[in-house]
Design a protein around this motif. Structure first.
Motif, PDB file in Angstrom:
ATOM      1  N   ALA A 158       0.818  -1.385   0.178  1.00 28.19           N
ATOM      2  CA  ALA A 158       0.189   0.116  -0.345  1.00 28.19           C
ATOM      3  C   ALA A 158       0.467   0.888  -0.136  1.00 28.19           C
ATOM      4  N   ALA A 159       1.929   0.718   0.579  1.00 26.10           N
ATOM      5  CA  ALA A 159       2.698   2.289   0.708  1.00 26.10           C
ATOM      6  C   ALA A 159       3.556   2.534  -0.539  1.00 26.10           C
ATOM      7  N   LYS A 160       3.934   1.751  -1.365  1.00 24.36           N
ATOM      8  CA  LYS A 160       4.649   1.727  -2.407  1.00 24.36           C
ATOM      9  C   LYS A 160       3.337   2.730  -3.768  1.00 24.36           C
ATOM     10  N   ARG A 161       2.541   2.083  -3.617  1.00 20.56           N
ATOM     11  CA  ARG A 161       1.405   2.551  -4.630  1.00 20.56           C
ATOM     12  C   ARG A 161       1.043   4.089  -3.478  1.00 20.56           C
ATOM     13  N   GLY A 162       1.261   4.110  -2.993  1.00 18.33           N
ATOM     14  CA  GLY A 162       0.906   5.453  -1.539  1.00 18.33           C
ATOM     15  C   GLY A 162      -1.096   5.338  -1.965  1.00 18.33           C
ATOM     16  N   GLU A 163      -1.290   4.401  -0.638  1.00 16.01           N
ATOM     17  CA  GLU A 163      -2.954   4.391  -1.716  1.00 16.01           C
ATOM     18  C   GLU A 163      -3.262   3.387  -0.172  1.00 16.01           C
ATOM     19  N   PHE A 164      -3.294   3.950   1.240  1.00 18.91           N
ATOM     20  CA  PHE A 164      -3.558   3.566   1.958  1.00 18.91           C
ATOM     21  C   PHE A 164      -5.501   4.114   2.422  1.00 18.91           C
ATOM     22  N   LEU A 165      -5.684   2.794   3.121  1.00 19.16           N
ATOM     23  CA  LEU A 165      -7.664   2.390   3.498  1.00 19.16           C
ATOM     24  C   LEU A 165      -7.560   3.701   4.086  1.00 19.16           C
ATOM     25  N   PRO A 166      -9.051   4.499   4.018  1.00 19.46           N
ATOM     26  CA  PRO A 166      -9.403   5.910   4.894  1.00 19.46           C
ATOM     27  C   PRO A 166      -9.369   5.958   5.977  1.00 19.46           C
ATOM     28  N   LEU A 167      -9.149   6.799   6.922  1.00 15.88           N
ATOM     29  CA  LEU A 167      -8.993   6.395   8.115  1.00 15.88           C
ATOM     30  C   LEU A 167     -10.956   5.966   8.505  1.00 15.88           C
ATOM     31  N   LYS A 168     -11.780   6.759   8.239  1.00 17.65           N
ATOM     32  CA  LYS A 168     -12.916   6.509   8.133  1.00 17.65           C
ATOM     33  C   LYS A 168     -13.807   5.012   7.874  1.00 17.65           C
ATOM     34  N   ARG A 169     -12.702   4.355   7.478  1.00 16.86           N
ATOM     35  CA  ARG A 169     -13.354   3.231   6.919  1.00 16.86           C
ATOM     36  C   ARG A 169     -12.952   2.433   7.690  1.00 16.86           C
ATOM     37  N   LEU A 170     -12.331   2.797   8.896  1.00 14.81           N
ATOM     38  CA  LEU A 170     -11.012   1.845   9.670  1.00 14.81           C
ATOM     39  C   LEU A 170     -11.882   2.367  11.175  1.00 14.81           C
TER      40      LEU A 170
END
Length: 429
Positions: free
Chosen positions: A331-343
């Motif tokens: 995810a870090a290599k893509r720069g795409e983390f899960l939105p915090l709201k979703r977690l």
């Protein structure tokens, strides 16, 4: 895995004994009627605590007047209800207790005080008050539910079931009770065949395929984790915690948890480790992880976002066994983390790589907070949540003196994660 479900009973809890006396402008001097009327005005403005001060003074001057007694008792009930809603359960119990001092034979005050004690996890006082309410006013669905919970929490399932069945008969439209009974029947069909053991802080139930020595070794480990997790988080639960060791098949049948679940905490620690012959690092990690959930849920009274709850549990579990953070790196290599709201909500609906990323991201975020700001900051957030603050306000208040809010803290972690796991510099903002 945390499986606490925020079911809310939709019962109506009668609070006030009657209407408040009509208000007139306050007068000077020690005039109980004027002080009473000023107290009523304060209640109409929403200033209930100040109103109680006036009403207590009025009642102390003329304690034989039934209107003064009614208004004072009603004000304490009103404030108690507000404190219940804000999860200040101990304070709520105190105000309902004052109401029962004014009206010792009024079952509603004992009922509400018992509910407050139950939510505060003071089972002994809850059982006393709820039983007293029952003897004074008969059975109510609310009272039977919470009284049953005091038995269920101490492993007395038969008594709990009998009370909940009566509650369901009194409130047949309450689907929560029907679902609860169905769940507990599943548990009973498995757990009635189990052996039991206990230590000072835990009760363990285990299937016949598990050697008694293994069950006792798990109790010893949990006692160790009680001290080490408590030292990190700064909190030590007072109530004895039930632990159930199932076979994998029984675990799936009883908990109906996702296929990837290796354990859960729903008021009891439930683990699919029946028949174990040795305590592996993975089992140690799962035990520590689930016990950490028990600590967090107790401290926050269940008012905790999943990423924070799971992040703390993952930090603890990874002290025993720490697999690579593979999905977080991708995810870090893509720069795409899960939105915090979703977690913030349950992970139960996630699957495959996404659920692994949710756990790894939660771990990384909380581990970053601990490393950069200390466990004491985490404890501050948990305490604010336990006092009923919403997540954003709890985070903002805990980090205000270092110039961070909820969004700023997440952005700070994101930059760190991109550098640490993405193999490059964080983008400029």
């Amino acid at each position: 895995m945390n499986a606490i479900q925020k079911h809310r009973l939709r019962f109506t809890l009668p609070l006030l004994l009657g209407g408040f006396m009509a208000a007139v402008p306050p007068a000077t001097g020690a005039d109980p009627i004027a002080q009473n009327n000023y107290g009523v005005q304060l209640i109409e403005r929403g200033e209930v605590e100040k109103a109680i001060e006036q009403l207590e003074q009025a009642f102390s001057l003329f304690s034989l007047d039934p209107t003064l007694r009614d208004n004072l008792a009603a004000a304490h009930a009103l404030l108690g209800r507000k404190l219940l809603e804000s999860k200040s359960y101990g304070e709520a119990a105190r105000h309902f207790g004052r109401g029962s001092e004014l009206y010792p034979d009024e079952p509603r005050f004992h009922l509400l005080r018992g509910i407050a004690f139950s939510l505060a996890k003071n089972g002994e006082m809850a059982r006393y008050e709820l039983s007293l309410a029952r003897s004074l006013g008969g059975d109510t669905a609310e009272g039977l539910y919470f009284l049953g919970k005091t038995y269920y929490d101490t492993g007395e399932t038969d008594q709990a079931m009998a009370l909940w069945e009566k509650a369901a008969n009194l409130a047949p439209s309450e689907s929560f009770l029907a679902g609860l009974l169905e769940k507990v029947r599943r548990e009973q069909s498995v757990e009635e065949r189990m052996e039991r053991g206990h230590s000072s802080r835990f009760i363990v139930s285990y299937d016949s395929g598990t050697k008694t020595g293994s069950a006792l070794a798990i109790l010893d480990l949990l006692e160790e984790f009680y001290n080490s997790v408590g030292t990190d988080v700064g909190y030590f639960p007072a109530s004895r915690i039930p632990v159930i060791l199932y076979t994998r098949q029984d675990y799936r049948e009883v908990t109906r948890s996702p296929h990837w679940s290796g354990g859960l905490y729903d008021g009891k620690i439930r683990l699919p480790v029946g028949g174990i012959t040795e305590i592996t690092p993975d089992i140690r990690a799962t035990l520590r992880h689930e016990y950490a959930h028990a600590v967090v849920i107790d401290l926050t009274r269940g008012n905790c976002p999943t990423w924070l709850n799971e992040g703390i549990a993952e930090i603890q579990g990874r002290l025993e066994y720490s697999p690579p953070l593979g999905e977080l790196g991708k995810a870090a290599k893509r720069g795409e983390f899960l939105p915090l709201k979703r977690l913030e909500g349950s992970f139960a609906g996630l699957e495959g790589n996404e659920v692994r990323l949710a756990y790894e991201q939660s771990y990384s975020l909380v581990n970053f907070i601990v490393s950069a700001h200390g466990w004491h900051r985490v404890r501050m957030v948990l305490e604010y949540l336990g006092n009923g603050l919403p997540l954003g306000k709890a985070m903002n208040r805990a980090f205000a003196d270092v110039g961070l809010d909820y969004d700023g803290l997440f952005a700070q972690w994101r930059d760190h994660a991109l550098r640490e796991f993405g193999g490059g510099d964080a983008p400029e903002r």
